[in-house]
Design an enzyme around this catalytic site. Structure first.
Site, PDB file in Angstrom:
ATOM      1  N   SER A 175       0.862  -1.184   0.000  1.00  0.00           N
ATOM      2  CA  SER A 175       0.000   0.000   0.000  1.00  0.00           C
ATOM      3  C   SER A 175       0.891   1.224   0.000  1.00  0.00           C
ATOM      4  CB  SER A 175      -0.846   0.003   1.278  1.00  0.00           C
ATOM      5  OG  SER A 175      -1.436   1.261   1.491  1.00  0.00           O
ATOM      6  N   TYR A 188      -2.981  -1.190  10.377  1.00  0.00           N
ATOM      7  CA  TYR A 188      -2.854  -1.395   8.930  1.00  0.00           C
ATOM      8  C   TYR A 188      -1.517  -0.851   8.414  1.00  0.00           C
ATOM      9  CZ  TYR A 188      -4.179  -1.243   3.969  1.00  0.00           C
ATOM     10  OH  TYR A 188      -4.220  -1.421   2.606  1.00  0.00           O
TER      11      TYR A 188
HETATM   12  C1  BGC Z   1      -6.233   1.361   1.754  1.00  0.00           C
HETATM   13  C2  BGC Z   1      -7.376   2.216   1.276  1.00  0.00           C
HETATM   14  C3  BGC Z   1      -6.946   3.662   1.169  1.00  0.00           C
HETATM   15  C4  BGC Z   1      -5.679   3.783   0.344  1.00  0.00           C
HETATM   16  C5  BGC Z   1      -5.158   5.209   0.293  1.00  0.00           C
HETATM   17  C6  BGC Z   1      -5.051   1.578   0.843  1.00  0.00           C
HETATM   18  O1  BGC Z   1      -3.999   0.780   1.237  1.00  0.00           O
HETATM   19  O2  BGC Z   1      -6.630  -0.003   1.766  1.00  0.00           O
HETATM   20  O3  BGC Z   1      -8.465   2.088   2.198  1.00  0.00           O
HETATM   21  O4  BGC Z   1      -7.970   4.419   0.571  1.00  0.00           O
HETATM   22  O5  BGC Z   1      -4.690   2.951   0.888  1.00  0.00           O
HETATM   23  O6  BGC Z   1      -5.157   5.841   1.536  1.00  0.00           O
END
Ligand code: BGC
Length: 290
Positions: A175, A188
């Protein structure tokens, strides 16, 4: 205030980029891929893109067998072999059973896309140990367990030159939050930061066996995990402030990046993260300030 989802607005504003139904260039012909968490969102798009590029695809899922079957149908529509396997990738025995089944039925595995991931958001002072642990278990431990089984198989089999220059390819779906801190999503962001150094360390260790390990770092992609961020006009408008390219990304765009990273077109690339984020990692706050 949350207004009703105005999906039409988003679609009208930015038509979805179209992926050719079946890629003419079958970059992944003869290869077998496992895509974890492939029954929806980014995983679904990756499974379909790999299938359309000629790979045989395992659609892994943990719940919703009907969704996985629907994805399998699409994957198979260009002639690829496809199987669905239910396995919770945070459980060692289930991961091992999944790999054993694929190797038994299809002979080997060439590509692993470590995609399955979850969010369990809370303000930090309210974040429970259970929320912390589940996110780390799925997003980080799950990627470790699958990568380890894949590396074991790649090393056992070695390179088959007629199939690929590499003995195997692992793509971790990370991410932008492997580098961008994220208040309210500490579990996360910590899991994705962990994925980054896990990916790089594995890549360094296994490169001599001609195994490539990379990540894709998606930004805001139109999937169920972040409906909150794009589902209403006002949320969508504030989202755009974070994206220099001024549109949300589509799942297909991650699918195409995955095909390329899994193919010999990217054979000299290992240990890196390819951000597919419309510039979200470019500190958009500095567009006008600083
Ligand atoms: C997340 C999303 C988020 C994006 C940008 C991703 O890794 O799962 O929920 O919108 O990052 O912030």
């Amino acid at each position: 205030m949350t207004t009703p989802i105005d999906q039409a607005f988003v679609h009208d504003t930015f038509p979805e980029p179209v992926m050719p139904a079946c890629s003419v260039q079958k970059l992944l012909r003869g290869q077998t891929a496992i895509v974890t968490g492939a029954s929806s969102g980014i995983g679904k798009a990756i499974a379909i893109a790999l299938g359309h590029a000629g790979a045989d695809v395992v659609v892994n899922y943990v719940s919703g067998p009907e969704d996985a079957e629907a994805v399998a149908k699409e994957v198979g529509s260009c002639g690829s072999r496809v199987m669905t396997i239910r396995a919770d990738i945070s459980k060692e025995d289930e991961v091992q059973a999944m790999f054993a089944q694929v190797i038994r039925e299809w002979g080997t595995v060439d590509i692993l896309v470590n995609n399955a991931g979850i969010q369990k958001d809370a303000p930090f002072h309210e974040l429970t140990l259970a929320q912390w642990q589940r996110v780390i278990d799925v997003n980080l431990t799950g990627q470790f367990l699958c990568a380890r089984e894949a590396v074991r198989e790649f090393k056992r089999r070695g390179v088959r030159k007629e199939i690929s220059c590499a003995a195997g390819k692992i793509i971790c779906i990370s991410s932008v939050h492997e580098v961008i801190p994220w208040a309210g999503h500490v579990n996360y962001a910590a899991s994705k930061g962990g994925v980054m150094l896990m990916m790089k360390s594995i890549a360094q260790e296994v490169a001599p066996w001609r195994i490539r390990v990379n990540s894709i770092g998606p930004g805001a992609i139109r999937t169920p995990i972040n409906t909150e961020a794009w589902g209403t006009r006002s949320h969508y408008e504030s989202l755009l402030k974070l994206i220099p390219y001024k549109r949300i990304g589509e799942p297909d765009e991650i699918g195409r990046a995955a095909v390329w990273l899994a193919s010999d077109e990217s054979d000299y690339i290992t240990g890196t993260t390819l951000f597919v984020d419309g510039g979200m990692t470019l500190y958009p706050g500095f567009e006008t300030g600083g």
